[in-house]
Structure formats: structure tokens, C-alpha cells
Scaffold this motif. Structure first.
Motif, short mmCIF file in Angstrom:
data_model
loop_
_atom_site.label_atom_id
_atom_site.label_comp_id
_atom_site.label_asym_id
_atom_site.label_seq_id
_atom_site.Cartn_x
_atom_site.Cartn_y
_atom_site.Cartn_z
N SER A 60 0.83 -1.20 0.00
CA SER A 60 0.00 0.00 0.00
C SER A 60 0.86 1.25 0.00
O SER A 60 2.05 1.22 0.33
N ARG A 61 0.26 2.36 -0.35
CA ARG A 61 0.97 3.64 -0.33
C ARG A 61 1.36 4.02 1.10
O ARG A 61 2.40 4.65 1.31
N ILE A 62 0.51 3.65 2.05
CA ILE A 62 0.83 3.96 3.45
C ILE A 62 2.11 3.24 3.88
O ILE A 62 2.96 3.81 4.54
N PHE A 63 2.23 1.97 3.45
CA PHE A 63 3.44 1.23 3.80
C PHE A 63 4.67 1.87 3.17
O PHE A 63 5.71 2.02 3.82
N VAL A 64 4.57 2.24 1.89
CA VAL A 64 5.71 2.86 1.20
C VAL A 64 6.10 4.17 1.88
O VAL A 64 7.29 4.46 2.07
N PHE A 65 5.09 4.95 2.30
CA PHE A 65 5.39 6.20 3.01
C PHE A 65 6.08 5.93 4.34
O PHE A 65 7.05 6.59 4.70
N GLY B 140 15.78 8.77 15.82
CA GLY B 140 15.16 7.60 16.43
C GLY B 140 13.65 7.70 16.46
O GLY B 140 12.94 6.71 16.18
N VAL B 141 13.14 8.87 16.80
CA VAL B 141 11.68 9.08 16.83
C VAL B 141 11.09 8.93 15.43
O VAL B 141 10.03 8.31 15.25
N VAL B 142 11.78 9.46 14.41
CA VAL B 142 11.28 9.37 13.04
C VAL B 142 11.27 7.91 12.57
O VAL B 142 10.34 7.47 11.89
N VAL B 143 12.32 7.15 12.92
CA VAL B 143 12.35 5.72 12.56
C VAL B 143 11.15 4.99 13.16
O VAL B 143 10.44 4.25 12.46
N LEU B 144 10.90 5.19 14.44
CA LEU B 144 9.79 4.52 15.10
C LEU B 144 8.45 4.95 14.51
O LEU B 144 7.55 4.13 14.34
N ALA B 145 8.33 6.24 14.18
CA ALA B 145 7.10 6.73 13.57
C ALA B 145 6.88 6.08 12.21
O ALA B 145 5.76 5.69 11.86
N GLY B 146 7.96 5.94 11.44
CA GLY B 146 7.85 5.31 10.13
C GLY B 146 7.41 3.86 10.23
O GLY B 146 6.57 3.39 9.43
N ILE B 147 7.95 3.13 11.20
CA ILE B 147 7.57 1.73 11.38
C ILE B 147 6.10 1.62 11.79
O ILE B 147 5.37 0.74 11.31
N MET B 148 5.64 2.51 12.67
CA MET B 148 4.24 2.49 13.09
C MET B 148 3.31 2.80 11.91
O MET B 148 2.25 2.16 11.77
N ALA C 83 4.03 2.28 8.71
CA ALA C 83 4.11 1.13 7.80
C ALA C 83 3.24 -0.01 8.30
O ALA C 83 2.63 -0.74 7.52
N ARG C 84 3.16 -0.18 9.62
CA ARG C 84 2.32 -1.23 10.19
C ARG C 84 0.85 -1.01 9.81
O ARG C 84 0.12 -1.98 9.54
N ARG C 85 0.41 0.22 9.78
CA ARG C 85 -0.96 0.51 9.41
C ARG C 85 -1.23 0.18 7.93
O ARG C 85 -2.38 -0.04 7.54
N GLY C 86 -0.16 0.17 7.13
CA GLY C 86 -0.30 -0.13 5.71
C GLY C 86 -0.26 -1.60 5.40
O GLY C 86 -0.31 -1.99 4.23
#
Length: 299
Positions: A133-138, A286-294, A296-299
């Protein structure tokens, strides 16, 4: 993945437990750069002890469990070859990554080796018809941007060597292959069987690199042995086993994102164990990495 796995709801207890295992596995692997840095032997010898010593708890657990809930056994040479393949790929990944650290800057080696989730996604799209999904790619792009920030921003990545950078990218491709091969095997075999065969084959394949390219293979002190035992038991026997378990329930593309937890965990451990301060940019990364993983999980 098997139909039972594929049909599982994202909010099912099995998937929530798999997500917890995935996060803990990524955190455990995140400590590996600290162990490698503190090791008394060279990077290739350290890679060998990482997988060779990890066989102890994995084999012990397989003996304790016996045949109970062990799942299907390999039936022919092709099955044994499939079980050995992830270990061969992992050995190439470890050799390439450790070599890249000696050829280019640590920042470049770490960032480029962390491109594995990109290769997992691309390979999944091209060869396995995976839906992304686009959400995962983002979320993936955001997590990668977080790693760049954590490593000091784009300006910190200009001091590397092109050959070393290329070797680090090769390491990322190998790790992507390792994740995908484990993910495919989890639809047929149980975690411990896969990890026992793949870890043993990785030890056999990485041993020549340490034997021929290192001055010595054996740590000189009890402290040195404690470091390689910690790397084997925590980063491999715990981290890789947890990730292999999670791959039966979660997509390989998302699971590979746990690799991006490594620089975050490494920075925290370096602050605790090596007294290396965490600056504002590292904390933000570190915060940005964790935000990106969260995301991506929604995607």
C-alpha cells in the motif's frame, strides 16, 4: 504463507504476539554492532562465533522439545537444500556487511545495509506478486529518512568509499534474500527446525572467511568470550529466532523493517555502555524511525 496464516486477522492474538516478537527480535539484533565493536577478534571471526555459538541454545531447545509440535520434517534433498539456503545467504550478508565496515564509513555501511526493506519490497512486488500500500511505502521512506537523520544527516554520508558502499548494498540484498527465504520456509517448517539448519549452514559457510582473513580466531580472555557468547545468544539465538517466528504471521516486507531498529538500539546501548552521548539529531532520528515503522504497520 499458508492459507491459515494469510487468513489471520491483523488484530488476532497470534499476530499481536508475532508483532511483539518482531520488535523484540529487532531490538536484540540492534545490539550486534556493540558486540562486534567490543569483540577481541576480527569482524569475520566474530561473525563465525555469532552463528556457531548460537547453535548451543537452539540445539538444546530442539532436544528439550523433542518431537512435540515439531511440525513436518524434510522429505527429500530439495527440502534440505531449502533449509540450508537461508544460512548460506546469511553468511554472505555477514561477510559483506563486516567487510563494508572496513572499506567505507560506519555511517555509510550502516545506512546502506539498512536498505534491505527496500529490496524485500521490490523483490516481493516483482517475483511474489506481493501487494504494497501507499501507506506502507510512506512509512518505509519515513523510517529510512529517520536512519539518515540518526546518522548525522546527508552531510555525514559523504565520507565513504564507493567500493565499500557497493559492498554494503550487496549486504542489504543478501539480508533481503535471507528474510524472504525464511518467510517462505515458515509456511512449511517450524521456527526451531529452520533456525537449526540455517544457523549451522551459516557457521560452515562463514568459517573460511574468519580462518583465512583473520590473524586469530579465538578470543584471548574470558571477557572476549563473553562478548561473542552475548552476540550469539542475544542477537542471533534470541533475535533471529524471534523474527523467524514472526514471519509466519506477518508480511516479509514489514518484518524486514525491524532492521531499521538496529541503529536506534545501537545508539541507546552505546550511550549506556560506551558513554557515547545521544545528541538532538540522533534522538530526532530515532523518533522518526519509530514513527515510520508504526505508519508502515498501518499499511
Amino acid at each position: 504463507m499458508s492459507e491459515a496464516v494469510s487468513a489471520a486477522s491483523p488484530s488476532s492474538p497470534s499476530n499481536r504476539f508475532a508483532l511483539a516478537a518482531l520488535i523484540l527480535g529487532g531490538a536484540a539484533i540492534g545490539g550486534s554492532p556493540i558486540f562486534v565493536r567490543l569483540s577481541e577478534v576480527g569482524p569475520m571471526a566474530t561473525a563465525f562465533w555469532r552463528v556457531a555459538l548460537a547453535l548451543i541454545p537452539i540445539f538444546a531447545f530442539s532436544l528439550i522439545r523433542g518431537g512435540k509440535d515439531a511440525g513436518p520434517k524434510p522429505q527429500n534433498l530439495a527440502d534440505y537444500g531449502l533449509l540450508v539456503l537461508p544460512g548460506v545467504i546469511l553468511a554472505m550478508d555477514l561477510a559483506a556487511w563486516h567487510l563494508s565496515i572496513t572499506m567505507t564509513s560506519v555511517a555509510n555501511a550502516t545506512l546502506l545495509a539498512n536498505l534491505a526493506p527496500v529490496f524485500v519490497t521490490v523483490i516481493g512486488l516483482l517475483f511474489f506478486r506481493a501487494s504494497v500500500s501507499r501507506i506502507f511505502v510512506f512509512g518505509l521512506a519515513l523510517a529510512l529518512a529517520g536512519v539518515v537523520i540518526l546518522k548525522g544527516g546527508p552531510s555525514a554520508l559523504g565520507n565513504g568509499d564507493l567500493r565499500g558502499d557497493g559492498v554494503a548494498i550487496i549486504a542489504a540484498v543478501f539480508y533481503a534474500g535471507y528474510i524472504l527465504s525464511i518467510g517462505r520456509l515458515r509456511s512449511r517448517f517450524d521456527t526451531i527446525r529452520i533456525m537449526l539448519w540455517s544457523t549451522a549452514s551459516a557457521a560452515v559457510c562463514v568459517f573460511p572467511f574468519g580462518f583465512f582473513f583473520e590473524d586469530h580466531m579465538l578470543p584471548a580472555t574470558a571477557y572476549g568470550w563473553s562478548i561473542v557468547f552475548g552476540l550469539a545468544f542475544i542477537s542471533h539465538a534470541s533475535g533471529q529466532v524471534a523474527i523467524a517466528y514472526a514471519l509466519a504471521y506477518l508480511p516479509a516486507a514489514f518484518s524486514s523493517l525491524t532492521l531499521l531498529l538496529q541503529p536506534v538500539v545501537a545508539a541507546i546501548l552505546a550511550w549506556i555502555l560506551l558513554s557515547e552521548p545521544i545528541g538532538l539529531m540522533q534522538a530526532l532520528g530515532g523518533v522518526v524511525v519509530l514513527a515510520g515503522i508504526m505508519i508502515a504497520r498501518r499499511g
